[in-house]
Design an enzyme around this catalytic site. Structure first.
Site, mmCIF file in Angstrom:
data_model
loop_
_atom_site.group_PDB
_atom_site.id
_atom_site.type_symbol
_atom_site.label_atom_id
_atom_site.label_comp_id
_atom_site.label_asym_id
_atom_site.label_seq_id
_atom_site.Cartn_x
_atom_site.Cartn_y
_atom_site.Cartn_z
ATOM 1 N N ASP A 48 0.809 -1.214 0.000
ATOM 2 C CA ASP A 48 0.000 0.000 0.000
ATOM 3 C C ASP A 48 0.849 1.275 0.000
ATOM 4 O O ASP A 48 0.686 2.129 0.863
ATOM 5 C CB ASP A 48 -0.925 -0.055 1.235
ATOM 6 C CG ASP A 48 -1.885 1.107 1.294
ATOM 7 O OD1 ASP A 48 -2.306 1.582 0.228
ATOM 8 O OD2 ASP A 48 -2.206 1.553 2.421
ATOM 9 N N GLU A 82 3.461 -7.950 7.761
ATOM 10 C CA GLU A 82 2.197 -8.558 7.337
ATOM 11 C C GLU A 82 2.328 -9.644 6.284
ATOM 12 O O GLU A 82 1.630 -9.610 5.266
ATOM 13 C CB GLU A 82 1.237 -7.468 6.862
ATOM 14 C CG GLU A 82 0.884 -6.467 7.939
ATOM 15 C CD GLU A 82 -0.363 -5.670 7.619
ATOM 16 O OE1 GLU A 82 -0.753 -5.600 6.451
ATOM 17 O OE2 GLU A 82 -0.948 -5.127 8.571
ATOM 18 N N TYR A 138 -6.883 -3.235 12.717
ATOM 19 C CA TYR A 138 -7.771 -2.182 12.230
ATOM 20 C C TYR A 138 -9.224 -2.455 12.620
ATOM 21 O O TYR A 138 -10.117 -2.390 11.790
ATOM 22 C CB TYR A 138 -7.608 -2.045 10.707
ATOM 23 C CG TYR A 138 -6.267 -1.438 10.353
ATOM 24 C CD1 TYR A 138 -6.107 -0.063 10.301
ATOM 25 C CD2 TYR A 138 -5.155 -2.242 10.110
ATOM 26 C CE1 TYR A 138 -4.879 0.502 10.007
ATOM 27 C CE2 TYR A 138 -3.918 -1.678 9.819
ATOM 28 C CZ TYR A 138 -3.790 -0.301 9.770
ATOM 29 O OH TYR A 138 -2.580 0.265 9.488
ATOM 30 N N GLU A 161 0.571 -0.915 14.195
ATOM 31 C CA GLU A 161 -0.297 -0.131 13.304
ATOM 32 C C GLU A 161 -1.709 -0.155 13.848
ATOM 33 O O GLU A 161 -2.231 -1.218 14.196
ATOM 34 C CB GLU A 161 -0.338 -0.722 11.877
ATOM 35 C CG GLU A 161 0.886 -0.471 11.049
ATOM 36 C CD GLU A 161 0.744 -0.959 9.600
ATOM 37 O OE1 GLU A 161 -0.398 -1.065 9.092
ATOM 38 O OE2 GLU A 161 1.790 -1.240 8.993
#
Ligand code: GCB
Length: 596
Positions: free
Chosen positions: A160, A408, A464, A501
């Site tokens: 990303d 990740e 998230y 994160e």
């Protein structure tokens, strides 16, 4: 690899500036026309302006003429690149002299003396920005045939951030002794009371030497001790502390036949790093990480070195009350690492191992049915090289307190353990200081599915909740987050946990009375919720927000001219939530936050 420093025996010339440039083919035997120009260092993508050129994938060339300084018989001429993204082939006067793969670490090319008799050279660099399943980062490579029959190369990022490319970091011309110091490794062991240190300074030279002298200097360049041994004992040391850095210098001088051959000065700090009983200890005190995942990303320069932005970022980081950052998702410039050393900022240091997840979008849709990552990826070689080069470059930085093996990856898929075990081991073998190693875990690799976190020292998680999971629902998000963190704590009760994160895209100026995602109110509520959970977990020893600033990405449905999870906008203006963070982080001490 040693930083390009000016010393009594070494001269360093900067080759930054405007070079001739072209996308596509070029014969380095001929002179590249100056029709198109490019600035070194920078990413070419935004500077070039044209839309198609911005997204160009393939070979592209930089070229310039260089007048040379005089070089004696006992010296050699070296061209050193801070980084070229992602591959470079270097030619002098049309002759191929060497290449480097991997876009975030330095490399050197020695120029044979036959080339510099004329007093000048033509330096050409062929750069390539292709990424595929053998490279780090991982890209999805394909080709299309244009109407005229030519082939268009395409890379869809498996990550990303925008695939910025070019000569990203400084190019230096170095004149140094042929018999030079080629590497230095400084390892220090502090006494239990942290008042004295045993320092071991190991170094290698390109040829044999008769003797050497090591001098330790304090920050004011006062000599503390001089010796012809590589073990040094220092009493009454001053520690390198979080936000209170202190740097010593080791000056190494080599001699042959009684004459000075080479001198190099390496800075280092004295501090102890240890992971014990679910705590991350620095100088025997449990630290709490407050900070950010970042990117090297600014307007115009792209991923090219921007030292003013680096310093501004670290000033903002301090101002908000933070103490750390992660070099997501690749090694940052040497200049940034040196700055972190000087400012006492903790760095979690990452290789460009991002995108190690085959069919990420499909796995989201198909509830994990795709289990192919570790059959599809052919990244082992690139991964080992990235770890070797990172440790070689950064092993002496006191700011570096932990290594990251990957961000990740599909660590819940079959084969992950076998893939990562030797890589974690490699870090441990190579690092003289044996710093902790971590892997940054993805949301699908929950405690019941993950196969690798037993290998690492610290559980780093990117989560998230209330954003990608239960979007906009802070209540459900809070329950999910708390439940998962408790499960990790239960599974690995001795390992500290850091949230590496968490974040929500936010457009500054967008408001809502109902905490709607993308508004400033939602961002505040999202962090308030997250922090409530973090504060209730004894083993959670750090929070690093995603992201420090908004940054450029590839085109995707979820991205509105980039990723907007920054606490600051891309031009470093604070969003409203920065006030909340200032209040929270300034109140959280660097040490002893979690009382056990
Ligand atoms: C992640 C990635 C990061 C992304 C972020 C996001 O988990 O590690 O590279 O930018 O999520 O915003 O989706």
């Amino acid at each position: 690899m040693l930083y390009p420093l000016l010393t009594k025996t070494r001269r360093v010339y900067d080759l930054s500036g405007v070079w001739n440039f072209t996308l596509g083919d070029h014969d380095p035997q001929r002179l590249l026309s100056s029709e198109e120009l490019m600035v070194v260092p920078s990413s070419f993508n935004d500077v070039i302006v044209d839309k198609d050129k911005r997204n160009y994938i393939g070979d592209f060339w930089y070229e310039r003429l260089v007048d040379l300084p005089s070089v004696s018989d006992t010296e050699e001429l070296v061209i050193r690149f801070g980084s070229v993204t992602h591959q470079a082939k270097v030619y002098v006067n049309g002759t191929f002299l060497g290449e480097h793969r991997g876009g975030f670490t330095p490399f050197e090319i020695v120029i044979p003396d036959s080339f510099y008799q004329a007093g000048h050279i033509k330096l050409s660099v062929c750069v390539n920005n292709c990424l595929d399943k053998t490279t780090l980062p991982v890209g999805n490579y394909s080709e299309e045939v244009n109407e005229d029959g030519s082939v268009k190369k395409i890379v869809k990022e498996n990550f990303d951030f925008f695939n910025y490319a070019g000569i990203h970091r400084p190019v230096k011309l170095i004149v140094r002794p042929k018999n030079h110091i080629s590497d230095i490794a400084i390892k220090s062991v502090l006494s239990d009371d942290l008042k004295s240190a045993d320092i071991e300074i190991a170094f290698t030279t390109s040829k044999s030497i008769d003797s050497y002298k090591i001098t330790i200097l304090d920050e004011d360049k006062h000599i503390l001790t001089e010796t012809s041994m590589n073990h040094i004992h220092l009493e009454q040391v001053r520690l390198w502390e979080v936000l209170d850095a202190y740097l010593y210098t080791a000056r190494i001088e080599t001699f042959c036949h009684g004459l000075l051959v080479d001198v190099f000065e390496e800075r280092f700090g004295l501090r102890k790093v240890e992971v014990k009983e679910a705590q991350f200890l620095i100088n025997n005190k449990p630290v709490y990480f407050k900070g950010f995942g970042k990117h090297e990303d600014t307007f115009i320069n792209g991923r090219g070195l921007n030292e003013a932005a680096n310093l501004m970022d670290l000033n903002l980081l301090k101002e908000i009350g933070a103490n750390s950052f992660r070099t997501s998702h690749y090694p940052y410039s040497e200049e940034m690492m040196r700055l972190a050393d000087r400012m006492g900022i903790l760095v979690i240091n990452e290789v460009p191992a991002v995108g190690l997840f085959h069919n990420f979008m499909a796995s989201l849709d198909l509830d994990d049915k795709d289990n192919g990552t570790w059959n599809v990826m052919k990244t082992k070689e690139a991964h080992e090289q990235a770890i070797r080069e990172l440790v070689k470059r950064d092993k002496n930085h006191p700011s570096v307190v932990m290594w990251v093996v990957a961000n990740e990856p599909a660590s819940h898929e079959e084969g992950a353990h076998d893939y990562f075990e030797p890589l974690v081991q490699l870090y441990r073998e190579l690092d003289p200081e044996k710093r902790p190693v971590t892997l940054v875990n993805i949301m699908m690799a929950t405690p019941d599915k993950d196969q690798v976190m037993d290998l690492v020292d610290v559980i780093c998680l990117n989560r998230y909740y209330a954003w990608y999971v239960d979007h906009g629902d802070l209540k459900k998000g809070e329950d999910g987050l708390r439940k998962e963190l408790l499960a990790w704590q239960e599974k690995f009760p001795k390992k500290p946990i850091i949230m590496t994160e968490y974040g929500a895209d936010t457009l500054p100026g967008l408001h809502s009375s109902w905490d709607i995602p993308y508004t400033e109110e939602f961002q505040s509520a999202f962090y308030e919720m997250s922090h409530r959970v973090f504060d209730s977990l004894p083993n959670l020893v750090g929070e690093q927000v995603w992201n420090f600033a908004d940054f450029e990405t590839n085109l995707m449905l979820l991205r509105v001219q980039g990723n907007h999870k920054g606490l600051f906008s891309r031009n470093r203006q604070p969003k409203q939530v920065v006030r909340d963070f200032k209040e929270r982080w300034r109140a959280i001490p660097n040490y002893h936050y979690k009382k056990k």
